[in-house]
Write an enzyme that holds these catalytic residues in place. Structure first.
Site, short mmCIF file in Angstrom:
data_model
loop_
_atom_site.label_atom_id
_atom_site.label_comp_id
_atom_site.label_asym_id
_atom_site.label_seq_id
_atom_site.Cartn_x
_atom_site.Cartn_y
_atom_site.Cartn_z
N GLY A 12 7.03 -1.52 6.23
CA GLY A 12 8.34 -2.05 6.02
C GLY A 12 9.19 -1.16 6.76
O GLY A 12 9.14 0.16 7.01
N CYS A 37 -0.79 6.72 9.95
CA CYS A 37 0.30 5.99 10.50
C CYS A 37 0.04 4.84 11.21
O CYS A 37 -0.70 4.71 12.09
CB CYS A 37 1.01 7.15 11.50
N CYS A 74 7.02 -6.47 7.51
CA CYS A 74 8.07 -5.97 8.16
C CYS A 74 8.63 -6.85 9.21
O CYS A 74 7.77 -7.30 10.08
CB CYS A 74 7.81 -4.50 8.66
N CYS A 105 6.80 -3.93 15.44
CA CYS A 105 6.35 -2.99 16.44
C CYS A 105 5.00 -3.55 16.82
O CYS A 105 4.22 -3.66 16.19
CB CYS A 105 6.32 -1.66 16.03
N GLU A 149 0.92 -1.24 -0.21
CA GLU A 149 0.12 -0.07 0.00
C GLU A 149 0.90 1.26 0.04
O GLU A 149 2.05 1.27 0.50
CB GLU A 149 -0.92 0.16 1.15
N LEU A 203 10.28 7.27 17.71
CA LEU A 203 11.06 7.27 19.14
C LEU A 203 10.01 6.67 20.01
O LEU A 203 10.21 5.56 20.46
CB LEU A 203 11.34 8.73 19.35
N CYS A 248 3.30 8.63 0.82
CA CYS A 248 3.84 7.81 1.94
C CYS A 248 3.97 6.28 0.94
O CYS A 248 3.18 5.74 0.68
CB CYS A 248 3.05 7.86 2.89
N CYS A 264 1.73 -1.48 15.60
CA CYS A 264 1.60 -1.14 13.97
C CYS A 264 0.97 -2.60 13.22
O CYS A 264 1.27 -3.71 13.54
CB CYS A 264 3.12 -1.12 13.42
S1 SF4 Z 1 6.43 0.70 12.62
FE1 SF4 Z 1 7.43 0.39 10.95
S2 SF4 Z 1 9.34 -0.68 11.50
FE2 SF4 Z 1 7.72 -0.72 13.31
S3 SF4 Z 1 6.39 -2.72 12.35
FE3 SF4 Z 1 5.50 -0.93 11.46
S4 SF4 Z 1 6.42 -0.84 9.49
FE4 SF4 Z 1 7.86 -1.89 10.61
#
Ligand code: SF4
Length: 356
Positions: A173, A347, A126, A130, A106, A229, A119, A133
């Site tokens: 990613g 985000c 990934c 995180c 995407e 961060l 973006c 995410c």
């Molecule tokens: S925030 Fe970025 S680095 Fe962290 S899992 Fe999601 S895509 Fe990967």
């Protein structure tokens, strides 16, 4: 039939069958191997990057035999196809692109009065994982090629019939885990024969791969760096971003300070505000300590809930309190405007929600 071309400089494989993603030197090598003069390279690149044409048949100033030879060798102009799109009321539009091997990624178009931003993604899935995410919940599938990265920006510009002014590696990613392809893509976005975007309008966002941040600062590319961060103490940051166990906070912040000192570019510290997790007084005091006295900017990001993630957004008054306190202590800061949440384009929310 034409024979197989052997390229000295091009990494030849299935992923390199597209013109997009090749730089001038590589396209010159290609045209010379096909018996054409060197200047054909710029003509070819002009069609692909500037005119957005993928079909060799439409490249009317190229000799018919040359176009046939390109096709006979299995080459194509572009590398990805639009598989879906969803638009929010504010004009933010999420695109789903299908890659040549069937995977999808995407990218998001964010229109503002003075800038048109894309973006883009750099990996399928990934590996960083995180916990807040959506992409991190997917696991890692593969790296994108430079062509697959650049083509997201090019295709969105063509679809929107506009010139994309800004691009951020903030989609699916970890860009610096796919270092070579990401840097090559940024150079192609910036190149005079590419999409001609100003380097200072290009941003790489990383979760904090310290050696790659130092490598990036040596690239002599005036691009911006953003750090995810999200926490000001190692224990919490490791819980949110597992990579922090490998590159703890002190090392990551030092690398960012060194990046800012060397490139003279302001580093953005991204801070997703999670209610009851990282939005207390102690965290705020540490954030001031981390950000004070060097060339950085704190971007406070409202959290967009993700299914299966145990977090809630901090209330708006908490975000305002953080903003006021940071500014009072001389730290440049802002609250990111929420865009595209209704289509999961905000985000941390990219994970192929679009229907194919
Ligand atoms: S925030 Fe970025 S680095 Fe962290 S899992 Fe999601 S895509 Fe990967």
């Amino acid at each position: 039939m034409f024979g197989v071309i052997i390229f000295a400089k091009i990494e030849w494989g299935a992923a390199c069958l597209q013109i997009i993603g090749l730089n001038l030197e590589e396209v010159e090598e290609l045209v010379l191997k096909l018996g054409e003069p060197r200047y054909r390279a710029r003509q070819l690149l002009d069609w692909v990057y500037k005119k957005g044409v993928d079909d060799f048949g439409q490249m009317s100033n190229l000799p018919a035999l040359f176009r046939q030879r390109l096709e006979a060798h299995g080459l194509t102009g572009g590398s990805i196809t639009k598989a879906g799109a969803e638009e929010a009321a504010d004009g933010t539009k999420k695109y789903l692109f299908r890659l040549p091997d069937g995977f999808c990624v995407e990218a998001v178009y964010i229109p503002e009065q003075k800038r048109k931003t894309v973006c883009f993604s750099t990996q399928v899935g990934c590996a960083v994982g995180c916990t807040f995410c959506a992409t991190g919940q997917q696991g890692f599938k593969r790296n994108l090629t430079a062509g697959e990265i650049v083509d997201q920006v090019r295709k969105i510009g063509l679809d929107q019939r506009t010139r994309i002014s800004h691009a951020v590696a903030m989609g699916q990613g970890e860009p610096l885990a796919n270092y070579a392809a990401t840097i090559k893509a940024l150079r192609l976005l910036n190149a005079d024969y590419g999409l001609q975007m100003a380097a200072r309008h290009l941003t790489v966002s990383t979760s904090g791969i310290v050696p790659a941040i130092y490598r990036l600062s040596d690239e002599e590319l005036q691009i911006n760096l953003a750090l995810s961060l999200h926490a000001t103490a190692d224990q919490l940051r490791s819980a949110l971003i597992p990579l922090n166990r490998t590159y703890p906070l002190a090392q990551v912040i030092q690398a960012c300070r060194d990046y800012a000192a060397k490139t003279k570019r302001r580093v953005t510290l991204e801070y997703i505000m999670l209610a009851g997790v990282n939005d207390g007084d102690a965290a705020l005091a540490r954030l001031v300590d981390l950000a004070k006295g060097w060339l950085c900017h704190v971007n406070l990001i409202p959290y967009n809930p993700v299914p299966a993630a145990p977090y809630r957004p901090s209330p708006p008054r908490t975000r305002q309190r953080f903003l006021g306190f940071l500014q009072k202590h001389g730290v440049a800061a802002s609250i990111r405007q929420e865009r595209g949440a209704e289509v999961n384009a905000a985000c941390g929310q990219l994970r192929q929600h679009l229907k194919l």
